[in-house]
Design a protein around this motif. Structure first.
Motif, PDB file in Angstrom:
ATOM      1  N   PRO A   1      33.468  -7.002  13.231  1.00 38.67           N
ATOM      2  CA  PRO A   1      32.921  -6.440  14.481  1.00 38.67           C
ATOM      3  C   PRO A   1      31.440  -6.750  14.730  1.00 38.67           C
ATOM      4  O   PRO A   1      31.032  -6.846  15.888  1.00 38.67           O
ATOM      5  CB  PRO A   1      33.128  -4.932  14.340  1.00 38.67           C
ATOM      6  N   THR A   2      30.647  -6.915  13.687  1.00 42.75           N
ATOM      7  CA  THR A   2      29.225  -7.217  13.923  1.00 42.75           C
ATOM      8  C   THR A   2      29.011  -8.681  14.298  1.00 42.75           C
ATOM      9  O   THR A   2      27.940  -9.038  14.781  1.00 42.75           O
ATOM     10  CB  THR A   2      28.350  -6.870  12.695  1.00 42.75           C
ATOM     11  N   LEU A   3      30.021  -9.514  14.098  1.00 43.97           N
ATOM     12  CA  LEU A   3      29.904 -10.934  14.415  1.00 43.97           C
ATOM     13  C   LEU A   3      30.531 -11.303  15.758  1.00 43.97           C
ATOM     14  O   LEU A   3      30.206 -12.336  16.336  1.00 43.97           O
ATOM     15  CB  LEU A   3      30.560 -11.773  13.312  1.00 43.97           C
ATOM     16  N   THR A   4      31.434 -10.458  16.271  1.00 45.74           N
ATOM     17  CA  THR A   4      32.167 -10.818  17.485  1.00 45.74           C
ATOM     18  C   THR A   4      31.280 -11.001  18.726  1.00 45.74           C
ATOM     19  O   THR A   4      31.537 -11.925  19.498  1.00 45.74           O
ATOM     20  CB  THR A   4      33.321  -9.837  17.772  1.00 45.74           C
ATOM     21  N   PRO A   5      30.226 -10.202  18.941  1.00 42.47           N
ATOM     22  CA  PRO A   5      29.401 -10.449  20.135  1.00 42.47           C
ATOM     23  C   PRO A   5      28.736 -11.829  20.111  1.00 42.47           C
ATOM     24  O   PRO A   5      28.670 -12.505  21.149  1.00 42.47           O
ATOM     25  CB  PRO A   5      28.358  -9.326  20.102  1.00 42.47           C
ATOM     26  N   ALA A   6      28.252 -12.259  18.956  1.00 45.52           N
ATOM     27  CA  ALA A   6      27.616 -13.579  18.856  1.00 45.52           C
ATOM     28  C   ALA A   6      28.628 -14.692  19.085  1.00 45.52           C
ATOM     29  O   ALA A   6      28.324 -15.703  19.732  1.00 45.52           O
ATOM     30  CB  ALA A   6      26.946 -13.743  17.494  1.00 45.52           C
ATOM     31  N   ALA A   7      29.840 -14.515  18.583  1.00 47.82           N
ATOM     32  CA  ALA A   7      30.890 -15.519  18.789  1.00 47.82           C
ATOM     33  C   ALA A   7      31.275 -15.595  20.267  1.00 47.82           C
ATOM     34  O   ALA A   7      31.452 -16.687  20.805  1.00 47.82           O
ATOM     35  CB  ALA A   7      32.105 -15.196  17.927  1.00 47.82           C
ATOM     36  N   LYS A   8      31.376 -14.455  20.922  1.00 48.85           N
ATOM     37  CA  LYS A   8      31.709 -14.439  22.357  1.00 48.85           C
ATOM     38  C   LYS A   8      30.618 -15.142  23.155  1.00 48.85           C
ATOM     39  O   LYS A   8      30.910 -15.954  24.038  1.00 48.85           O
ATOM     40  CB  LYS A   8      31.888 -13.003  22.850  1.00 48.85           C
ATOM     41  N   GLU A   9      29.366 -14.869  22.837  1.00 48.64           N
ATOM     42  CA  GLU A   9      28.247 -15.501  23.533  1.00 48.64           C
ATOM     43  C   GLU A   9      28.274 -17.023  23.331  1.00 48.64           C
ATOM     44  O   GLU A   9      28.087 -17.787  24.284  1.00 48.64           O
ATOM     45  CB  GLU A   9      26.924 -14.922  23.014  1.00 48.64           C
ATOM     46  N   ALA A  10      28.540 -17.468  22.108  1.00 52.03           N
ATOM     47  CA  ALA A  10      28.618 -18.902  21.831  1.00 52.03           C
ATOM     48  C   ALA A  10      29.766 -19.538  22.611  1.00 52.03           C
ATOM     49  O   ALA A  10      29.620 -20.635  23.172  1.00 52.03           O
ATOM     50  CB  ALA A  10      28.791 -19.134  20.331  1.00 52.03           C
TER      51      ALA A  10
END
Length: 75
Positions: free
Chosen positions: A37-46
């Motif tokens: 969950p702490t990595l999903t926002p960065a992956a979505k942005e990428a």
């Protein structure tokens, strides 16, 4: 960009993001479907910044969907 909180808690690993790409090759929708969950926002942005060669079917550019996997690794 590796999220600061994810670094602090040493979160890493793959994040799968479901995407929808328009006729021009631009990602118009990105939804994380798995991963920390702490990595999903960065992956979505990428994923939203990604660009693709337009997909052509019978001479016509079409929308396509797929999954991108981002693998976060602490250095």
């Amino acid at each position: 960009m590796y999220p600061a909180l994810a670094k602090q808690i040493k979160a890493q690993g793959p994040v799968n993001v479901q995407i929808l790409v328009d006729e021009q090759g631009k990602v118009i929708m990105a939804q994380p479907i798995s991963g920390h969950p702490t990595l999903t926002p960065a992956a979505k942005e990428a994923a939203m910044r990604a660009r693709f060669t337009p997909t052509v079917l019978n001479g016509q550019a079409v929308k396509v969907q797929g999954v991108i996997t981002y693998n976060f690794v602490l250095q």
